[in-house]
Write a protein that holds these residues in place. Structure first.
Motif, short mmCIF file in Angstrom:
data_model
loop_
_atom_site.label_atom_id
_atom_site.label_comp_id
_atom_site.label_asym_id
_atom_site.label_seq_id
_atom_site.Cartn_x
_atom_site.Cartn_y
_atom_site.Cartn_z
N ALA A 23 0.83 -1.21 0.00
CA ALA A 23 0.00 0.00 0.00
C ALA A 23 0.86 1.25 0.00
O ALA A 23 0.62 2.20 -0.77
CB ALA A 23 -0.93 -0.01 1.21
N HIS A 24 1.90 1.27 0.85
CA HIS A 24 2.75 2.46 0.93
C HIS A 24 3.47 2.72 -0.39
O HIS A 24 3.45 3.85 -0.89
CB HIS A 24 3.77 2.33 2.05
N PHE A 25 4.10 1.70 -0.95
CA PHE A 25 4.89 1.92 -2.16
C PHE A 25 4.01 2.17 -3.39
O PHE A 25 4.45 2.82 -4.33
CB PHE A 25 5.90 0.80 -2.38
N ARG A 26 2.78 1.70 -3.37
CA ARG A 26 1.86 2.08 -4.45
C ARG A 26 1.53 3.57 -4.36
O ARG A 26 1.41 4.25 -5.38
CB ARG A 26 0.59 1.24 -4.41
N GLN A 27 1.37 4.07 -3.14
CA GLN A 27 1.14 5.51 -2.96
C GLN A 27 2.34 6.30 -3.45
O GLN A 27 2.18 7.33 -4.11
CB GLN A 27 0.87 5.84 -1.49
N VAL A 28 3.54 5.83 -3.12
CA VAL A 28 4.75 6.51 -3.59
C VAL A 28 4.80 6.48 -5.11
O VAL A 28 5.07 7.50 -5.75
CB VAL A 28 6.02 5.86 -2.98
N ARG A 29 4.52 5.32 -5.69
CA ARG A 29 4.50 5.20 -7.16
C ARG A 29 3.52 6.20 -7.77
O ARG A 29 3.85 6.93 -8.70
CB ARG A 29 4.12 3.78 -7.56
N ASP A 30 2.31 6.23 -7.23
CA ASP A 30 1.26 7.09 -7.79
C ASP A 30 1.56 8.57 -7.59
O ASP A 30 1.11 9.41 -8.37
CB ASP A 30 -0.09 6.74 -7.18
N SER A 31 2.33 8.91 -6.56
CA SER A 31 2.65 10.31 -6.27
C SER A 31 3.72 10.87 -7.21
O SER A 31 3.86 12.08 -7.34
CB SER A 31 3.15 10.46 -4.83
N GLY A 32 4.49 9.97 -7.82
CA GLY A 32 5.60 10.41 -8.67
C GLY A 32 6.86 10.73 -7.89
O GLY A 32 7.85 11.18 -8.47
N GLU A 33 6.85 10.51 -6.59
CA GLU A 33 8.01 10.83 -5.76
C GLU A 33 9.18 9.90 -6.06
O GLU A 33 8.98 8.69 -6.24
CB GLU A 33 7.66 10.70 -4.27
N PRO A 34 10.39 10.45 -6.12
CA PRO A 34 11.58 9.59 -6.27
C PRO A 34 11.93 8.95 -4.93
O PRO A 34 11.52 9.43 -3.87
CB PRO A 34 12.67 10.56 -6.72
N VAL A 35 12.69 7.87 -5.00
CA VAL A 35 13.10 7.12 -3.81
C VAL A 35 14.61 7.02 -3.79
O VAL A 35 15.23 6.64 -4.78
CB VAL A 35 12.48 5.71 -3.80
N VAL A 36 15.20 7.36 -2.65
CA VAL A 36 16.63 7.19 -2.42
C VAL A 36 16.79 6.13 -1.33
O VAL A 36 16.30 6.31 -0.22
CB VAL A 36 17.30 8.51 -1.97
N ILE A 37 17.45 5.04 -1.68
CA ILE A 37 17.77 4.03 -0.67
C ILE A 37 19.14 4.41 -0.14
O ILE A 37 20.15 4.31 -0.83
CB ILE A 37 17.76 2.61 -1.26
N ALA A 38 19.15 4.91 1.10
CA ALA A 38 20.36 5.50 1.67
C ALA A 38 20.95 4.67 2.80
O ALA A 38 21.93 5.08 3.41
CB ALA A 38 20.05 6.91 2.18
N GLY A 39 20.37 3.54 3.08
CA GLY A 39 20.86 2.70 4.17
C GLY A 39 20.23 1.33 4.06
O GLY A 39 19.98 0.84 2.96
N THR A 40 19.90 0.74 5.18
CA THR A 40 19.35 -0.61 5.22
C THR A 40 17.88 -0.62 4.84
O THR A 40 17.09 0.16 5.35
CB THR A 40 19.52 -1.21 6.63
N CYS A 41 17.54 -1.52 3.95
CA CYS A 41 16.17 -1.76 3.50
C CYS A 41 16.04 -3.27 3.39
O CYS A 41 16.57 -3.87 2.45
CB CYS A 41 15.92 -1.08 2.15
N VAL A 42 15.40 -3.90 4.37
CA VAL A 42 15.33 -5.35 4.37
C VAL A 42 13.88 -5.82 4.40
O VAL A 42 12.97 -5.07 4.72
CB VAL A 42 16.13 -5.97 5.54
#
Length: 175
Positions: free
Chosen positions: A38-57
Motif C-alpha cells: 500500500a505504501h509503495f503504491r502511494q509513492v509510485r502514484d505520487s511520482g516521488e523519487p526514492v533514495v535508498i540510503a541505508g538498510t532496507c530489508v
C-alpha cells in the motif's frame, strides 16, 4: 565522493517546498507485505523519487517492484536484505509462507529475481545485496538525482501488532 553524496542527500532533505518530495529509505527493518504494498503504491502514484540510503530489508525491498526503477537510486551505504515471507501457524510460531514468498518474488523485477535465484532462492536466512551487485540492479544515486529533491520523507518500518496471519517478510519485529 561518499561525503559529497551524503551531503547532497542531506541538502535535499533540508530544502522544503510543496512541489515534490523524495522518499529516503534508511534503517527499514520491514514488516507486513500488505502495508508495504500500500505504501509503495502511494509513492509510485505520487511520482516521488526514492533514495535508498541505508538498510532496507524484508518487505521494504518490495520498493524495487512497486516503484518505477527510473525513480529509485541507491547510495553507497545502501544494503538490501531478502528472505522468505513468513506467517504465524496455529500455535503462534513463525513459519515460511510459500504463497507469501511466491507473491514476494513476483513483485521483484527480473534482475532481482535472477540475483535471488542464483543464490538459491528465498529462504528464512537473510541474503544481502550491496555494492557492485546492487549497482547492477539499482541505479546509483548521483548528485543531480538527489539534489533535485525538494523535501524528503523518511520511511521506516511499518509495524502493526494486530494479530492477523497476513504474510510478513520480516523476522525482525517482535509482534
Amino acid at each position: 565522493m561518499r561525503a559529497c553524496l551524503i551531503a547532497a542527500v542531506v541538502a535535499a532533505a533540508l530544502t522544503v517546498t510543496p512541489a515534490s518530495a523524495t522518499v529516503i529509505i534508511s534503517g527499514d527493518p520491514g514488516g507486513k507485505m500488505q502495508d508495504y504494498t500500500a505504501h509503495f503504491r502511494q509513492v509510485r502514484d505520487s511520482g516521488e523519487p526514492v533514495v535508498i540510503a541505508g538498510t532496507c530489508v524484508s518487505a521494504c525491498t518490495m520498493v524495487l517492484g512497486l516503484v518505477p526503477s527510473d525513480r529509485i537510486c541507491a547510495t553507497p551505504n545502501a544494503v538490501l536484505g531478502f528472505h522468505a515471507a513468513w506467517t504465524f501457524d496455529d500455535s503462534g510460531r513463525r513459519v515460511v509462507s510459500a504463497s507469501g514468498t511466491q507473491d514476494l518474488m513476483s513483485t521483484y523485477p527480473a534482475p532481482v529475481r535472477a540475483w535471488i535465484t542464483r543464490r538459491g532462492g528465498l529462504t528464512p536466512k537473510m541474503m544481502y545485496l550491496r555494492g557492485r551487485d546492487l549497482a547492477a540492479v539499482v541505479a546509483p544515486c548521483n548528485s543531480s538525482r538527489t539534489a533535485s529533491a525538494s523535501r524528503a520523507k523518511r520511511f521506516g518500518g511499518v509495524h502493526q501488532a494486530d494479530g492477523t496471519n497476513a504474510p510478513r517478510a520480516s523476522f525482525g519485529s517482535a509482534e
